[in-house]
Design an enzyme around this catalytic site. Structure first.
Site, PDB file in Angstrom:
ATOM      1  N   ASP A  69      -1.763   6.889   6.528  1.00 55.00           N
ATOM      2  CA  ASP A  69      -2.359   6.336   6.012  1.00 55.00           C
ATOM      3  C   ASP A  69      -2.405   4.678   7.336  1.00 55.00           C
ATOM      4  O   ASP A  69      -2.391   3.523   7.363  1.00 55.00           O
ATOM      5  CB  ASP A  69      -2.465   4.999   4.790  1.00 55.00           C
ATOM      6  CG  ASP A  69      -3.075   4.695   4.191  1.00 55.00           C
ATOM      7  OD1 ASP A  69      -4.209   3.875   5.343  1.00 55.00           O
ATOM      8  OD2 ASP A  69      -3.117   3.115   3.036  1.00 55.00           O
ATOM      9  N   TRP A  86       1.298  -1.146  -0.311  1.00 59.19           N
ATOM     10  CA  TRP A  86      -0.243   0.468  -0.132  1.00 59.19           C
ATOM     11  C   TRP A  86       1.141   1.359  -0.364  1.00 59.19           C
ATOM     12  O   TRP A  86       0.629   2.417  -0.573  1.00 59.19           O
ATOM     13  CB  TRP A  86      -0.813   0.157   1.174  1.00 59.19           C
ATOM     14  CG  TRP A  86      -2.144  -0.796   0.829  1.00 59.19           C
ATOM     15  CD1 TRP A  86      -1.799  -2.405   2.109  1.00 59.19           C
ATOM     16  CD2 TRP A  86      -2.917  -1.395   0.030  1.00 59.19           C
ATOM     17  NE1 TRP A  86      -3.454  -2.837   1.054  1.00 59.19           N
ATOM     18  CE2 TRP A  86      -3.866  -2.928  -0.287  1.00 59.19           C
ATOM     19  CE3 TRP A  86      -3.201  -0.508  -0.863  1.00 59.19           C
ATOM     20  CZ2 TRP A  86      -4.593  -3.456  -0.965  1.00 59.19           C
ATOM     21  CZ3 TRP A  86      -4.156  -0.969  -1.296  1.00 59.19           C
ATOM     22  CH2 TRP A  86      -5.126  -2.116  -1.849  1.00 59.19           C
ATOM     23  N   LYS A  94     -12.444  -2.453   7.868  1.00 56.77           N
ATOM     24  CA  LYS A  94     -11.250  -2.544   8.715  1.00 56.77           C
ATOM     25  C   LYS A  94     -12.262  -1.977   9.756  1.00 56.77           C
ATOM     26  O   LYS A  94     -12.855  -3.303  10.779  1.00 56.77           O
ATOM     27  CB  LYS A  94     -10.235  -2.424   8.430  1.00 56.77           C
ATOM     28  CG  LYS A  94      -9.809  -2.927   7.148  1.00 56.77           C
ATOM     29  CD  LYS A  94      -8.225  -1.943   7.032  1.00 56.77           C
ATOM     30  CE  LYS A  94      -8.794  -2.405   5.411  1.00 56.77           C
ATOM     31  NZ  LYS A  94      -8.393  -3.399   4.498  1.00 56.77           N
TER      32      LYS A  94
HETATM   33  N1  PMP Z   1      -4.288   1.227   2.197  1.00 56.39           N
HETATM   34  C1  PMP Z   1      -4.368  -0.253   2.996  1.00 56.39           C
HETATM   35  C2  PMP Z   1      -3.745   0.133   4.508  1.00 56.39           C
HETATM   36  C3  PMP Z   1      -5.018  -1.123   2.486  1.00 56.39           C
HETATM   37  O1  PMP Z   1      -4.928  -2.232   4.170  1.00 56.39           O
HETATM   38  C4  PMP Z   1      -5.971  -0.699   1.658  1.00 56.39           C
HETATM   39  C5  PMP Z   1      -6.721  -1.512   1.702  1.00 56.39           C
HETATM   40  N2  PMP Z   1      -6.797  -3.134   2.378  1.00 56.39           N
HETATM   41  C6  PMP Z   1      -5.844   0.455   1.186  1.00 56.39           C
HETATM   42  C7  PMP Z   1      -5.169   1.757   1.693  1.00 56.39           C
HETATM   43  C8  PMP Z   1      -6.911   0.441  -0.059  1.00 56.39           C
HETATM   44  O2  PMP Z   1      -8.088   0.675   0.556  1.00 56.39           O
HETATM   45  P1  PMP Z   1      -9.237   1.420  -0.364  1.00 56.39           P
HETATM   46  O3  PMP Z   1      -9.757   0.246  -1.027  1.00 56.39           O
HETATM   47  O4  PMP Z   1     -10.260   1.276   0.681  1.00 56.39           O
HETATM   48  O5  PMP Z   1      -9.195   2.309  -1.413  1.00 56.39           O
END
Ligand code: PMP
Length: 360
Positions: free
Chosen positions: A172, A102, A196
């Site tokens: 994030d 991520w 989450k």
């Molecule tokens: N950042 C992290 C740490 C994540 O775990 C996730 C999704 N699992 C995301 C960003 C992306 O999130 P989204 O699917 O809501 O765009």
């Protein structure tokens, strides 16, 4: 069918009392004779819901008055673009710590709008640890420093956040917001996809310090401008109304449980039960460095793909589901977010113990 223990990384388990309350209010929310999904987002009834959600989150995280709380759409992935579009104006460059899948996505998106300097990375060891970065490694002229506070796939988290001096720290926090006590004042921006620890997918919470608002690049789409959403209190356009309502119910549940300090204690207890088992197992192996281990996402492996498949299949037969690890790490991953009861983790460990005994 009875409810299962759901170890999914997200969308993830929600607190049962929240689901029951939502079910009870489905046809008539608070004497309105309608579901929240059918309400105008401009109505007094809905205003009470979104304002309540904000007030609860402020109470839970002790968010100071000089931070705005926004309920946006587009997931955490949209923040990968929204952060640089709103913050890079100063001088077009930002620092990043690359701790996994991520982080990488955040970095590549920021590169579309300016210079993204990767100050440190743990890619050399498949992101199994968090690099320690001293203050003097950061560019004092950077517009911000971006980190991923918890790495959902790799199962790591910052034991201590880096000191970035006067450069705003952007986190994030998608997979560990509200899991332990955090000092909001250490951050310029905190953002988190809801699916989450907050509620259903479709809502992204952004907590942004006021002095960082109002400096968006000219090319910034209206919907990506923090200033617009802050001014309109997340009601510039139709927000994800039902998701925000569920988030409000989750926040109420958390407050009743004793708030973030109580959740932190339960989360640490749950993680200890699981890690103690893995550390003493002759069959299962943890993949993350001990000092950087996440208390939300616990990846662990078995010696072969065959055993992994067997384990997943038998776990499912025992009502323990969504344990398959991400393909980049392999093996299994148990996500044990706030809404996962201690009992779920105990049942998982009981099962893993039996599996180990039968497959030595
Ligand atoms: N950042 C992290 C740490 C994540 O775990 C996730 C999704 N699992 C995301 C960003 C992306 O999130 P989204 O699917 O809501 O765009």
């Amino acid at each position: 069918m009875a409810r299962v223990y759901n170890f999914s990384a997200g969308p993830a388990v929600l607190p049962e009392p929240v689901l029951k309350k939502a079910a009870a209010e489905m046809l008539d929310c608070n004497g309105t004779g309608m579901s929240v999904m059918e309400m105008s987002h401009r109505s007094k009834d809905y205003e009470a819901i979104i304002n309540g959600a904000e007030a609860h989150l402020r109470a839970l995280m002790n968010i100071p008055a000089n931070y705005k709380v926004l309920f946006l759409q587009g997931g955490a992935s949209s923040q990968f673009a929204m952060v640089p579009l709103n913050l890079l104006g100063k001088n077009g460059k930002a620092d990043f710590i690359n701790t996994g899948t991520w982080s990488k996505k955040a970095i590549s998106e920021a590169k579309r709008y300016g210079t993204a300097n990767v100050v440190a990375t743990s890619e050399d060891k498949n992101f199994s640890y968090i690099p320690k970065v001293a203050k003097d490694r950061f560019d004092p002229q950077a517009s911000y420093v971006h980190i991923t506070s918890n790495n959902t796939i790799e199962g790591t988290k910052y034991a201590a956040f880096p000191d970035t001096g006067s450069v705003p720290l952007v986190a994030d926090m998608s997979s560990n917001i509200l899991s332990e006590v955090m000092d909001v004042t250490k951050f310029g921006i905190i953002y988190a996809g809801a699916q989450k620890n907050i509620g259903p997918a479709g809502v992204c919470v952004v907590i942004v310090r006021e002095d960082l608002i109002g400096k968006a690049l000219d090319i910034t789409p209206t919907m990506f401008n923090y200033e617009i959403h802050a001014k309109e209190k997340s009601l510039y356009n139709t927000p994800p109304t039902y998701g925000i309502y569920i988030a409000k119910l989750v926040f109420e549940w958390m407050l009743e449980m004793g708030g973030v300090p109580a959740m932190e204690k339960i989360n640490k207890d749950k993680a200890k039960i699981l890690y103690d088992f893995i550390d003493n197992s002759g069959l299962f192996k943890g993949t993350a460095a001990k000092e950087d281990r996440s208390i939300m996402n616990v990846p662990f492996t078995l010696p072969s793909d065959e055993l992994t498949e067997k384990c997943l299949k038998e776990a499912k037969q025992n009502g323990l589901v969504q344990l398959k690890g991400h393909r980049s790490v392999g093996g299994l991953r148990a996500s044990i977010y706030n809404a996962m009861p201690v009992d779920g983790v105990k049942k998982l460990v009981d099962f893993l113990k039996k599996f180990e005994a039968a497959n030595k």
